[in-house]
Design a protein around this motif. Structure first.
Motif, PDB file in Angstrom:
ATOM      1  N   ALA A 232      26.994  30.585  39.845  1.00  0.00           N
ATOM      2  CA  ALA A 232      28.160  31.456  40.009  1.00  0.00           C
ATOM      3  C   ALA A 232      29.442  30.677  40.309  1.00  0.00           C
ATOM      4  CB  ALA A 232      27.902  32.455  41.133  1.00  0.00           C
ATOM      5  N   ALA A 233      29.315  29.480  40.871  1.00  0.00           N
ATOM      6  CA  ALA A 233      30.499  28.742  41.339  1.00  0.00           C
ATOM      7  C   ALA A 233      31.575  28.548  40.268  1.00  0.00           C
ATOM      8  CB  ALA A 233      30.074  27.395  41.932  1.00  0.00           C
ATOM      9  N   PRO A 234      31.229  28.149  39.031  1.00  0.00           N
ATOM     10  CA  PRO A 234      32.294  27.911  38.048  1.00  0.00           C
ATOM     11  C   PRO A 234      32.806  29.180  37.361  1.00  0.00           C
ATOM     12  CG  PRO A 234      30.168  27.326  37.109  1.00  0.00           C
ATOM     13  CD  PRO A 234      29.910  27.727  38.541  1.00  0.00           C
ATOM     14  N   VAL A 235      32.205  30.310  37.640  1.00  0.00           N
ATOM     15  CA  VAL A 235      32.567  31.563  36.966  1.00  0.00           C
ATOM     16  C   VAL A 235      33.910  32.075  37.476  1.00  0.00           C
ATOM     17  CG1 VAL A 235      31.903  33.997  36.695  1.00  0.00           C
ATOM     18  CG2 VAL A 235      30.166  32.186  36.532  1.00  0.00           C
ATOM     19  N   LYS A 236      34.732  32.554  36.564  1.00  0.00           N
ATOM     20  CA  LYS A 236      35.997  33.198  36.929  1.00  0.00           C
ATOM     21  C   LYS A 236      35.735  34.680  37.137  1.00  0.00           C
ATOM     22  CE  LYS A 236      38.226  29.337  36.243  1.00  0.00           C
ATOM     23  NZ  LYS A 236      38.612  28.518  37.401  1.00  0.00           N
ATOM     24  N   ALA A 237      36.073  35.170  38.312  1.00  0.00           N
ATOM     25  CA  ALA A 237      35.841  36.586  38.632  1.00  0.00           C
ATOM     26  C   ALA A 237      36.976  37.098  39.493  1.00  0.00           C
ATOM     27  CB  ALA A 237      34.493  36.761  39.333  1.00  0.00           C
ATOM     28  N   PRO A 238      38.177  37.223  38.923  1.00  0.00           N
ATOM     29  CA  PRO A 238      39.348  37.629  39.722  1.00  0.00           C
ATOM     30  C   PRO A 238      39.224  39.017  40.340  1.00  0.00           C
ATOM     31  CG  PRO A 238      39.857  37.615  37.368  1.00  0.00           C
ATOM     32  CD  PRO A 238      38.524  36.966  37.522  1.00  0.00           C
ATOM     33  N   SER A 239      38.350  39.852  39.811  1.00  0.00           N
ATOM     34  CA  SER A 239      38.209  41.199  40.375  1.00  0.00           C
ATOM     35  C   SER A 239      37.321  41.229  41.609  1.00  0.00           C
ATOM     36  CB  SER A 239      37.636  42.158  39.320  1.00  0.00           C
ATOM     37  OG  SER A 239      36.315  41.763  38.947  1.00  0.00           O
ATOM     38  N   TYR A 240      36.652  40.104  41.903  1.00  0.00           N
ATOM     39  CA  TYR A 240      35.767  40.062  43.073  1.00  0.00           C
ATOM     40  C   TYR A 240      36.497  39.436  44.240  1.00  0.00           C
ATOM     41  CZ  TYR A 240      31.813  39.149  46.126  1.00  0.00           C
ATOM     42  OH  TYR A 240      30.977  39.109  47.219  1.00  0.00           O
TER      43      TYR A 240
ATOM     44  N   LYS B  46      29.578  37.839  42.324  1.00  0.00           N
ATOM     45  CA  LYS B  46      30.539  37.101  41.509  1.00  0.00           C
ATOM     46  C   LYS B  46      30.063  37.048  40.057  1.00  0.00           C
ATOM     47  CE  LYS B  46      33.284  32.899  41.226  1.00  0.00           C
ATOM     48  NZ  LYS B  46      33.478  31.508  41.688  1.00  0.00           N
ATOM     49  N   LEU B  47      28.769  36.851  39.862  1.00  0.00           N
ATOM     50  CA  LEU B  47      28.228  36.872  38.506  1.00  0.00           C
ATOM     51  C   LEU B  47      28.392  38.245  37.866  1.00  0.00           C
ATOM     52  CD1 LEU B  47      24.947  34.751  38.752  1.00  0.00           C
ATOM     53  CD2 LEU B  47      27.037  34.186  37.499  1.00  0.00           C
ATOM     54  N   TYR B  48      28.100  39.310  38.626  1.00  0.00           N
ATOM     55  CA  TYR B  48      28.284  40.667  38.101  1.00  0.00           C
ATOM     56  C   TYR B  48      29.717  40.850  37.597  1.00  0.00           C
ATOM     57  CZ  TYR B  48      24.078  42.143  40.788  1.00  0.00           C
ATOM     58  OH  TYR B  48      22.825  42.289  41.313  1.00  0.00           O
ATOM     59  N   HIS B  49      30.666  40.482  38.453  1.00  0.00           N
ATOM     60  CA  HIS B  49      32.079  40.707  38.146  1.00  0.00           C
ATOM     61  C   HIS B  49      32.582  39.796  37.031  1.00  0.00           C
ATOM     62  CE1 HIS B  49      33.568  43.468  41.376  1.00  0.00           C
ATOM     63  NE2 HIS B  49      32.413  43.116  41.918  1.00  0.00           N
ATOM     64  N   GLY B  50      32.105  38.561  37.024  1.00  0.00           N
ATOM     65  CA  GLY B  50      32.646  37.593  36.085  1.00  0.00           C
ATOM     66  C   GLY B  50      31.979  37.556  34.729  1.00  0.00           C
ATOM     67  N   GLN B  51      30.667  37.842  34.704  1.00  0.00           N
ATOM     68  CA  GLN B  51      29.943  37.705  33.441  1.00  0.00           C
ATOM     69  C   GLN B  51      29.076  38.903  33.082  1.00  0.00           C
ATOM     70  OE1 GLN B  51      27.985  33.814  33.691  1.00  0.00           O
ATOM     71  NE2 GLN B  51      29.787  32.908  32.726  1.00  0.00           N
ATOM     72  N   GLY B  52      29.035  39.876  33.954  1.00  0.00           N
ATOM     73  CA  GLY B  52      28.300  41.090  33.625  1.00  0.00           C
ATOM     74  C   GLY B  52      26.881  41.115  34.165  1.00  0.00           C
ATOM     75  N   ARG B  53      26.337  42.296  34.214  1.00  0.00           N
ATOM     76  CA  ARG B  53      25.001  42.516  34.790  1.00  0.00           C
ATOM     77  C   ARG B  53      23.912  41.765  34.026  1.00  0.00           C
ATOM     78  NH1 ARG B  53      23.048  46.777  38.146  1.00  0.00           N
ATOM     79  NH2 ARG B  53      21.077  45.999  38.975  1.00  0.00           N
ATOM     80  N   ALA B  54      24.062  41.648  32.716  1.00  0.00           N
ATOM     81  CA  ALA B  54      23.020  40.995  31.916  1.00  0.00           C
ATOM     82  C   ALA B  54      22.873  39.520  32.289  1.00  0.00           C
ATOM     83  CB  ALA B  54      23.325  41.143  30.423  1.00  0.00           C
ATOM     84  N   VAL B  55      23.997  38.851  32.547  1.00  0.00           N
ATOM     85  CA  VAL B  55      23.947  37.440  32.932  1.00  0.00           C
ATOM     86  C   VAL B  55      23.393  37.290  34.354  1.00  0.00           C
ATOM     87  CG1 VAL B  55      25.364  35.399  33.410  1.00  0.00           C
ATOM     88  CG2 VAL B  55      25.824  36.798  31.381  1.00  0.00           C
TER      89      VAL B  55
END
Length: 199
Positions: A85-93, A137-146
């Motif tokens: 999750a660390a490198p994921v961009k998730a501005p909404s979280y 952060k993963l949910y917000h940045g890349q979606g539930r599937a990821v």
């Protein structure tokens, strides 16, 4: 009850449960630290010969009987989740900045430090927090599937804490509310021994 994901449900449970330590820490004029709250409240309660209460606080987390090997296994799981999750961009979280390479020494290395110093049970609070934040952060940045492949490991951590169903969370909430009056009474007793407060 209204949480949409396992990570949200865990977050909604673990912080209110952990706040009980803050009641005691503030009463004892101790820093109400976030990551080390259970270690610090243990030190405070030891001074006041109330380690029995510390055990019950750990019991509310579900880790009072957990051994170091189990905690280290869960740390390995949370570490993998964090690093994904660390490198994921998730501005909404809103807590996205807590799951980055910059915060890794606090979130991951800090947990290992607690374990290394013999506070493996006290480290569990922060494992739940870190794991739930990384998943969100993963949910917000890349979606539930990821995020889905990482849910099983986090669910395993919660299951070892006795939290496998919504009813488990609700039962644990009720136990925490039942302990609150005693924790408050101990806080008042601690206040009565603090010369800085009495003066």
């Amino acid at each position: 009850e209204g949480a949409e994901t396992l990570a949200e449900r865990a977050q909604a449970w673990v912080f209110p449960t952990g706040v009980m330590t803050h009641v005691l820490l503030v009463a004892g004029l101790r820093n109400p630290t976030v990551r080390r709250r259970y270690e610090t409240v243990r030190e405070l309660l030891a001074v006041h010969s109330r380690l029995d209460l510390h055990e019950r606080l750990l019991g509310l987390l579900g880790c009072d009987g957990m051994d170091r090997e189990t905690v280290e296994r869960h740390l390995a799981t949370v570490t993998g989740l964090f690093d994904a999750a660390a490198p994921v961009k998730a501005p909404s979280y809103r807590f996205a900045s807590d799951v980055t390479s910059i915060s890794r020494p606090i979130s991951i290395d800090g947990s290992q430090d607690l374990i290394d110093r013999g506070f493996h049970r006290e480290a569990v609070f922060w494992l739940v927090v870190t794991g739930s934040r990384a998943l969100q952060k993963l949910y917000h940045g890349q979606g539930r599937a990821v995020a889905a492949p990482y849910e099983a490991g986090f669910a395993d951590l919660l299951a070892d804490l006795g939290l496998a169903t919504v009813d488990d969370f609700l039962e644990r909430r009720d136990r925490a509310l039942a302990l609150l009056p005693e924790a408050w009474q101990v806080a008042l007793e601690i206040i009565d021994t603090e010369p800085e407060i009495l003066s």
